[in-house]
Motif scaffolding. Structure first.
Motif, PDB file in Angstrom:
ATOM      1  N   GLY A  25      -0.561   8.794  -5.606  1.00  0.00           N
ATOM      2  CA  GLY A  25      -0.852   8.030  -7.330  1.00  0.00           C
ATOM      3  C   GLY A  25      -2.372   7.037  -6.565  1.00  0.00           C
ATOM      4  O   GLY A  25      -3.012   7.211  -7.051  1.00  0.00           O
ATOM      5  N   ALA A  26      -1.483   6.205  -5.978  1.00  0.00           N
ATOM      6  CA  ALA A  26      -2.553   5.353  -5.534  1.00  0.00           C
ATOM      7  C   ALA A  26      -3.820   6.021  -4.095  1.00  0.00           C
ATOM      8  O   ALA A  26      -4.573   5.368  -4.751  1.00  0.00           O
ATOM      9  N   GLN A  29      -6.338   7.311  -6.971  1.00  0.00           N
ATOM     10  CA  GLN A  29      -7.663   6.972  -7.722  1.00  0.00           C
ATOM     11  C   GLN A  29      -7.927   5.815  -6.954  1.00  0.00           C
ATOM     12  O   GLN A  29      -9.318   5.601  -6.654  1.00  0.00           O
ATOM     13  N   GLN A  32     -11.198   7.689  -5.889  1.00  0.00           N
ATOM     14  CA  GLN A  32     -12.090   8.536  -7.632  1.00  0.00           C
ATOM     15  C   GLN A  32     -13.233   8.581  -6.900  1.00  0.00           C
ATOM     16  O   GLN A  32     -14.000   7.349  -6.325  1.00  0.00           O
ATOM     17  N   PRO A 136     -11.905  -0.399  -4.066  1.00  0.00           N
ATOM     18  CA  PRO A 136     -10.395   0.526  -5.905  1.00  0.00           C
ATOM     19  C   PRO A 136      -9.303  -0.358  -5.218  1.00  0.00           C
ATOM     20  O   PRO A 136      -8.434  -0.492  -5.797  1.00  0.00           O
ATOM     21  N   ARG A 137      -9.036  -0.027  -3.559  1.00  0.00           N
ATOM     22  CA  ARG A 137      -7.016  -0.742  -3.406  1.00  0.00           C
ATOM     23  C   ARG A 137      -7.326  -1.825  -3.781  1.00  0.00           C
ATOM     24  O   ARG A 137      -6.677  -2.526  -3.996  1.00  0.00           O
ATOM     25  N   LEU A 140      -6.802  -2.812  -7.438  1.00  0.00           N
ATOM     26  CA  LEU A 140      -5.670  -1.770  -7.549  1.00  0.00           C
ATOM     27  C   LEU A 140      -4.555  -3.379  -7.451  1.00  0.00           C
ATOM     28  O   LEU A 140      -3.772  -3.745  -8.518  1.00  0.00           O
TER      29      LEU A 140
END
Length: 144
Positions: A25-26, A29, A32, A136-137, A140
């Motif tokens: 899921g990560a 994301q 994306q 983005p990581r 999160l």
């Protein structure tokens, strides 16, 4: 064959980074806007998993079949190794390793790529792709 290396540092414990880095899921994301996947399973990577997915660059180009096999996902050593192919790539061997640092943790990616005469182009793409995952990581991880 070309080898690409990318390292990124994070201000979080290694176990937290490892859990996120091995979660499908990560992955969706952090990719994306760069690549979209159809058929990714839920949960985390597991040794022996074989995935047939469809991938679309930038989520706009036509879907291409892509095969991934998780050769090793070792939670104790925080190492993931995969063998991948498809979308013009003959062989994409990825090793992801998370290590503890003085300020948190480091994620190291090593990618061995064989795409025939397009190998150099795919190596540039891989360097961009894995580097682009950092922001983005980090977002999160810091958002909880």
């Amino acid at each position: 064959m070309k080898t690409v290396y990318v390292e990124s540092n994070y201000p979080v414990p290694a176990a937290e980074l490892w859990a996120l880095a091995t979660d499908y899921g990560a992955l969706a994301q952090v990719m994306q806007g760069i690549a979209a996947f159809e058929g990714l399973p839920k949960g985390r990577a597991v040794t022996g998993q074989k995935l047939n997915v469809m991938v679309s660059l930038f989520g706009k180009l036509p879907n291409q079949p892509y095969f991934m096999e998780v050769l090793e996902c070792d939670d104790e050593r925080m190492i993931l190794r995969s063998s991948e192919k498809g979308a013009g790539v003959k062989s994409w061997k990825h090793t992801l390793e998370v290590t503890e640092t003085a300020d948190g943790s480091r994620l190291s990616d090593k990618i061995d790529i064989d795409a025939g005469w397009l190998t150099s182009i795919f190596a540039v793409w891989a360097k961009y792709l894995y580097s682009a995952r950092h922001k983005p990581r980090l977002k999160l991880l810091l958002s909880g």
